[in-house]
Design a protein around this motif. Structure first.
Motif, PDB file in Angstrom:
ATOM      1  N   LEU A  49       0.830  -1.205   0.000  1.00  0.00           N
ATOM      2  CA  LEU A  49       0.000   0.000   0.000  1.00  0.00           C
ATOM      3  C   LEU A  49       0.864   1.254   0.000  1.00  0.00           C
ATOM      4  CD1 LEU A  49      -2.732   1.498   0.380  1.00  0.00           C
ATOM      5  CD2 LEU A  49      -2.451   1.154   2.840  1.00  0.00           C
ATOM      6  N   MET A  50       1.849   1.296   0.875  1.00  0.00           N
ATOM      7  CA  MET A  50       2.710   2.470   0.965  1.00  0.00           C
ATOM      8  C   MET A  50       3.537   2.650  -0.310  1.00  0.00           C
ATOM      9  SD  MET A  50       2.019   3.923   3.830  1.00  0.00           S
ATOM     10  CE  MET A  50       0.332   3.370   3.609  1.00  0.00           C
ATOM     11  N   ALA A  51       3.982   1.542  -0.872  1.00  0.00           N
ATOM     12  CA  ALA A  51       4.760   1.631  -2.117  1.00  0.00           C
ATOM     13  C   ALA A  51       3.903   2.158  -3.258  1.00  0.00           C
ATOM     14  CB  ALA A  51       5.329   0.256  -2.468  1.00  0.00           C
ATOM     15  N   THR A  52       2.664   1.746  -3.309  1.00  0.00           N
ATOM     16  CA  THR A  52       1.757   2.199  -4.357  1.00  0.00           C
ATOM     17  C   THR A  52       1.533   3.697  -4.274  1.00  0.00           C
ATOM     18  OG1 THR A  52       0.641   0.064  -4.459  1.00  0.00           O
ATOM     19  CG2 THR A  52      -0.573   1.969  -5.286  1.00  0.00           C
ATOM     20  N   LEU A  53       1.394   4.217  -3.064  1.00  0.00           N
ATOM     21  CA  LEU A  53       1.112   5.637  -2.892  1.00  0.00           C
ATOM     22  C   LEU A  53       2.242   6.529  -3.402  1.00  0.00           C
ATOM     23  CD1 LEU A  53      -0.612   5.731   0.613  1.00  0.00           C
ATOM     24  CD2 LEU A  53      -1.660   6.063  -1.619  1.00  0.00           C
ATOM     25  N   LYS A  54       3.454   5.988  -3.500  1.00  0.00           N
ATOM     26  CA  LYS A  54       4.581   6.789  -3.997  1.00  0.00           C
ATOM     27  C   LYS A  54       4.343   7.258  -5.424  1.00  0.00           C
ATOM     28  CE  LYS A  54       8.088   4.523  -1.112  1.00  0.00           C
ATOM     29  NZ  LYS A  54       9.312   3.694  -1.109  1.00  0.00           N
ATOM     30  N   ASP A  55       3.650   6.435  -6.210  1.00  0.00           N
ATOM     31  CA  ASP A  55       3.419   6.773  -7.619  1.00  0.00           C
ATOM     32  C   ASP A  55       1.987   7.231  -7.879  1.00  0.00           C
ATOM     33  OD1 ASP A  55       6.030   5.927  -8.298  1.00  0.00           O
ATOM     34  OD2 ASP A  55       5.338   3.843  -8.291  1.00  0.00           O
ATOM     35  N   THR A  56       1.247   7.556  -6.813  1.00  0.00           N
ATOM     36  CA  THR A  56      -0.167   7.900  -6.942  1.00  0.00           C
ATOM     37  C   THR A  56      -0.372   9.408  -6.939  1.00  0.00           C
ATOM     38  OG1 THR A  56      -0.879   5.847  -5.883  1.00  0.00           O
ATOM     39  CG2 THR A  56      -2.449   7.668  -5.884  1.00  0.00           C
ATOM     40  N   ARG A  57      -1.142   9.886  -7.897  1.00  0.00           N
ATOM     41  CA  ARG A  57      -1.511  11.307  -7.936  1.00  0.00           C
ATOM     42  C   ARG A  57      -2.992  11.523  -7.648  1.00  0.00           C
ATOM     43  NH1 ARG A  57       1.092  13.283 -13.671  1.00  0.00           N
ATOM     44  NH2 ARG A  57       3.125  12.260 -13.487  1.00  0.00           N
ATOM     45  N   PHE A  58      -3.743  10.449  -7.754  1.00  0.00           N
ATOM     46  CA  PHE A  58      -5.195  10.591  -7.690  1.00  0.00           C
ATOM     47  C   PHE A  58      -5.754   9.386  -6.948  1.00  0.00           C
ATOM     48  CE2 PHE A  58      -9.516  11.209  -9.150  1.00  0.00           C
ATOM     49  CZ  PHE A  58      -9.586  12.567  -9.436  1.00  0.00           C
ATOM     50  N   LEU A 119     -18.336  11.576 -15.568  1.00  0.00           N
ATOM     51  CA  LEU A 119     -17.602  12.272 -16.623  1.00  0.00           C
ATOM     52  C   LEU A 119     -16.679  13.326 -16.018  1.00  0.00           C
ATOM     53  CD1 LEU A 119     -16.978  12.872 -19.561  1.00  0.00           C
ATOM     54  CD2 LEU A 119     -19.043  14.291 -19.655  1.00  0.00           C
ATOM     55  N   ASN A 120     -17.160  14.056 -15.037  1.00  0.00           N
ATOM     56  CA  ASN A 120     -16.309  15.043 -14.360  1.00  0.00           C
ATOM     57  C   ASN A 120     -15.144  14.375 -13.641  1.00  0.00           C
ATOM     58  OD1 ASN A 120     -17.737  17.320 -15.167  1.00  0.00           O
ATOM     59  ND2 ASN A 120     -19.130  17.237 -13.408  1.00  0.00           N
ATOM     60  N   LEU A 121     -15.385  13.189 -13.074  1.00  0.00           N
ATOM     61  CA  LEU A 121     -14.308  12.455 -12.408  1.00  0.00           C
ATOM     62  C   LEU A 121     -13.238  12.049 -13.407  1.00  0.00           C
ATOM     63  CD1 LEU A 121     -13.093  11.059  -9.934  1.00  0.00           C
ATOM     64  CD2 LEU A 121     -14.595   9.107 -10.392  1.00  0.00           C
ATOM     65  N   PHE A 122     -13.639  11.547 -14.564  1.00  0.00           N
ATOM     66  CA  PHE A 122     -12.671  11.155 -15.588  1.00  0.00           C
ATOM     67  C   PHE A 122     -11.925  12.378 -16.127  1.00  0.00           C
ATOM     68  CE2 PHE A 122     -14.413   7.104 -15.145  1.00  0.00           C
ATOM     69  CZ  PHE A 122     -13.736   6.182 -15.928  1.00  0.00           C
ATOM     70  N   ARG A 123     -12.624  13.506 -16.224  1.00  0.00           N
ATOM     71  CA  ARG A 123     -11.942  14.733 -16.646  1.00  0.00           C
ATOM     72  C   ARG A 123     -10.890  15.153 -15.622  1.00  0.00           C
ATOM     73  NH1 ARG A 123     -17.322  18.230 -18.389  1.00  0.00           N
ATOM     74  NH2 ARG A 123     -17.647  17.323 -20.471  1.00  0.00           N
ATOM     75  N   ALA A 124     -11.213  14.976 -14.333  1.00  0.00           N
ATOM     76  CA  ALA A 124     -10.257  15.337 -13.285  1.00  0.00           C
ATOM     77  C   ALA A 124      -9.024  14.450 -13.345  1.00  0.00           C
ATOM     78  CB  ALA A 124     -10.932  15.228 -11.914  1.00  0.00           C
ATOM     79  N   LYS A 127      -6.753  15.590 -16.193  1.00  0.00           N
ATOM     80  CA  LYS A 127      -5.965  16.799 -15.930  1.00  0.00           C
ATOM     81  C   LYS A 127      -4.659  16.511 -15.206  1.00  0.00           C
ATOM     82  CE  LYS A 127      -9.882  20.024 -15.785  1.00  0.00           C
ATOM     83  NZ  LYS A 127     -10.689  20.948 -14.929  1.00  0.00           N
ATOM     84  N   THR A 128      -4.579  15.370 -14.524  1.00  0.00           N
ATOM     85  CA  THR A 128      -3.354  15.044 -13.792  1.00  0.00           C
ATOM     86  C   THR A 128      -2.302  14.387 -14.681  1.00  0.00           C
ATOM     87  OG1 THR A 128      -4.111  12.835 -13.116  1.00  0.00           O
ATOM     88  CG2 THR A 128      -4.727  14.694 -11.694  1.00  0.00           C
ATOM     89  N   LEU A 129      -2.660  14.052 -15.926  1.00  0.00           N
ATOM     90  CA  LEU A 129      -1.733  13.361 -16.819  1.00  0.00           C
ATOM     91  C   LEU A 129      -0.727  14.332 -17.416  1.00  0.00           C
ATOM     92  CD1 LEU A 129      -4.230  11.039 -18.764  1.00  0.00           C
ATOM     93  CD2 LEU A 129      -2.947  10.545 -16.675  1.00  0.00           C
ATOM     94  N   ASP A 130       0.458  13.829 -17.696  1.00  0.00           N
ATOM     95  CA  ASP A 130       1.476  14.644 -18.352  1.00  0.00           C
ATOM     96  C   ASP A 130       1.051  14.995 -19.775  1.00  0.00           C
ATOM     97  OD1 ASP A 130       3.113  14.558 -16.099  1.00  0.00           O
ATOM     98  OD2 ASP A 130       4.055  12.682 -16.751  1.00  0.00           O
ATOM     99  N   VAL A 131       0.396  14.030 -20.445  1.00  0.00           N
ATOM    100  CA  VAL A 131      -0.119  14.267 -21.797  1.00  0.00           C
ATOM    101  C   VAL A 131      -1.609  13.919 -21.787  1.00  0.00           C
ATOM    102  CG1 VAL A 131       0.108  13.765 -24.255  1.00  0.00           C
ATOM    103  CG2 VAL A 131       2.121  13.628 -22.756  1.00  0.00           C
ATOM    104  N   PRO A 132      -2.455  14.869 -21.404  1.00  0.00           N
ATOM    105  CA  PRO A 132      -3.895  14.574 -21.300  1.00  0.00           C
ATOM    106  C   PRO A 132      -4.561  14.419 -22.653  1.00  0.00           C
ATOM    107  CG  PRO A 132      -3.476  16.892 -20.873  1.00  0.00           C
ATOM    108  CD  PRO A 132      -2.125  16.246 -20.993  1.00  0.00           C
ATOM    109  N   LEU A 138     -12.024  12.579 -24.899  1.00  0.00           N
ATOM    110  CA  LEU A 138     -12.389  11.938 -23.636  1.00  0.00           C
ATOM    111  C   LEU A 138     -13.905  11.829 -23.507  1.00  0.00           C
ATOM    112  CD1 LEU A 138     -11.841  10.815 -20.815  1.00  0.00           C
ATOM    113  CD2 LEU A 138     -11.688  13.174 -19.989  1.00  0.00           C
ATOM    114  N   ASP A 139     -14.608  12.933 -23.791  1.00  0.00           N
ATOM    115  CA  ASP A 139     -16.065  12.933 -23.658  1.00  0.00           C
ATOM    116  C   ASP A 139     -16.697  11.906 -24.581  1.00  0.00           C
ATOM    117  OD1 ASP A 139     -15.557  14.984 -21.931  1.00  0.00           O
ATOM    118  OD2 ASP A 139     -16.745  16.501 -22.994  1.00  0.00           O
TER     119      ASP A 139
END
Length: 328
Positions: A49-58, A119-124, A127-132, A138-139
């Motif tokens: 769990l802790m290791a996973t959070l290192k690479d987690t943005r969302f 849809l708003n969740l997927f849009r959010a 936005k966190t991606l380097d290349v969105p 997306l829609d």
């Protein structure tokens, strides 16, 4: 990039796995992570769990009515918040509305599981991606490919968490001395049970179904466990209390309250000693939410009760809210 998905309970788990699949389908370079799917046998769960959070943005917490305050969801949410250093977690309310959230979940920017909310969740996430993805792309993929299947999968998942009975109707039976007293009451009380089933479309449990006469009461003791099992598997509790009597229905009311079930007591007259509830039960609405008492000021006949229940059935029995003790 990883998207962390938290769950607790079978319905929440199934919904989390459906969301896991949908996110993976839409986004390249995004790795959704669900503990049920991504921690293998023999792995140390806390370290993973802790290791996973290192690479987690969302992060997303899949919430049903039964796990809004589940310890595991709270633990993972706390770990996520500590990792991010800010409230970068979305409580996803799979059934009901945002108003159900209480602290600490209410402090997060939540989402409701409907087409617009997802849809708003997927849009959010996008936005966190380097290349969105572009908004139009997306829609389009979400609306035509993802949402129809995701909605079906989550609705199927939520059925895993639903109780067997929508309403447990409790009535005094053995308190009557003769069939001449009991039979007229049974006729009137069964109007309520029948209306909830046939007109409101609800699943209703009532022991009176199997007790057509007082002679049957004495041979129905084998049904005590059946009644308790039904209470354990019911979402709401309704008590029909025609007069002040010592009855197992009062035990059932206490059991329902202890389980946190929404309780509605229909009583003849709270001002008359021979018609009112015992003292502590009369005071319950002052202490607990989702506990209400209706007396002669709101109903006179059992047909009146039927009208009230049918009128308010979507509000009273649709939410499956839980009774909560008010803080002093």
């Amino acid at each position: 990039m990883k998207v962390f998905i938290s769950w607790s309970g079978e319905a929440s788990k199934a919904a989390a796995l459906a969301l896991h699949e949908a996110i993976r389908e839409v986004f390249n370079g995004v790795e959704p992570w669900v503990s049920a799917e991504d921690i293998g046998p023999g792995q140390e769960w806390f370290g993973e769990l802790m290791a996973t959070l290192k690479d987690t943005r969302f992060a997303i917490a899949c919430l049903t009515r039964s796990n809004l305050s589940a310890p595991w969801v709270m633990f993972e949410s706390g770990a996520v918040s500590a990792h991010f250093g800010r409230l970068n977690l979305v409580p996803l309310v799979l059934e009901g509305d945002i108003k159900q959230l209480a602290d600490p979940m209410a402090r997060f920017n939540g989402a409701v599981f409907d087409q617009a909310g997802m849809l708003n969740l997927f849009r959010a996430i996008n936005k966190t991606l380097d290349v969105p993805m572009t908004k139009a792309a997306l829609d389009a993929v979400f609306t035509t490919q993802v949402w129809p299947r995701l909605e079906k999968q989550v609705q199927q998942a939520l059925r895993l968490d639903r109780p067997r009975h929508d309403v447990f109707v409790s009535v005094p039976m053995a308190a009557f001395e003769t069939d001449e007293e009991y039979q007229p009451f049974r006729t009137e009380a069964m109007k309520v049970v029948t209306a909830l089933r046939e007109q409101a479309g609800l699943s209703v449990y009532c022991a009176m179904d199997r007790v057509e006469s007082l002679a049957r009461v004495s041979t129905a003791s084998d049904g005590a466990q059946q009644d308790i099992d039904a209470l354990e598997n019911s979402a709401n509790f309704v008590l029909l209390y025609p007069r002040s009597v010592a009855t197992s229905a009062l035990f059932e009311a206490g059991y329902a309250l202890a389980r946190g079930m929404p309780c509605r007591f229909f009583v003849r007259d709270q001002g008359r000693k021979d018609l009112r509830l015992p003292f502590l039960l009369r005071k319950l609405p002052e202490v607990f939410t989702n506990v209400s008492i209706m007396d002669h000021t709101e109903w006179t006949t059992y047909d009146d009760i039927v009208k009230q229940l049918l009128r308010y059935a979507p509000e009273w029995f649709g939410r499956r809210a839980r009774a909560v003790r008010e803080r002093p």
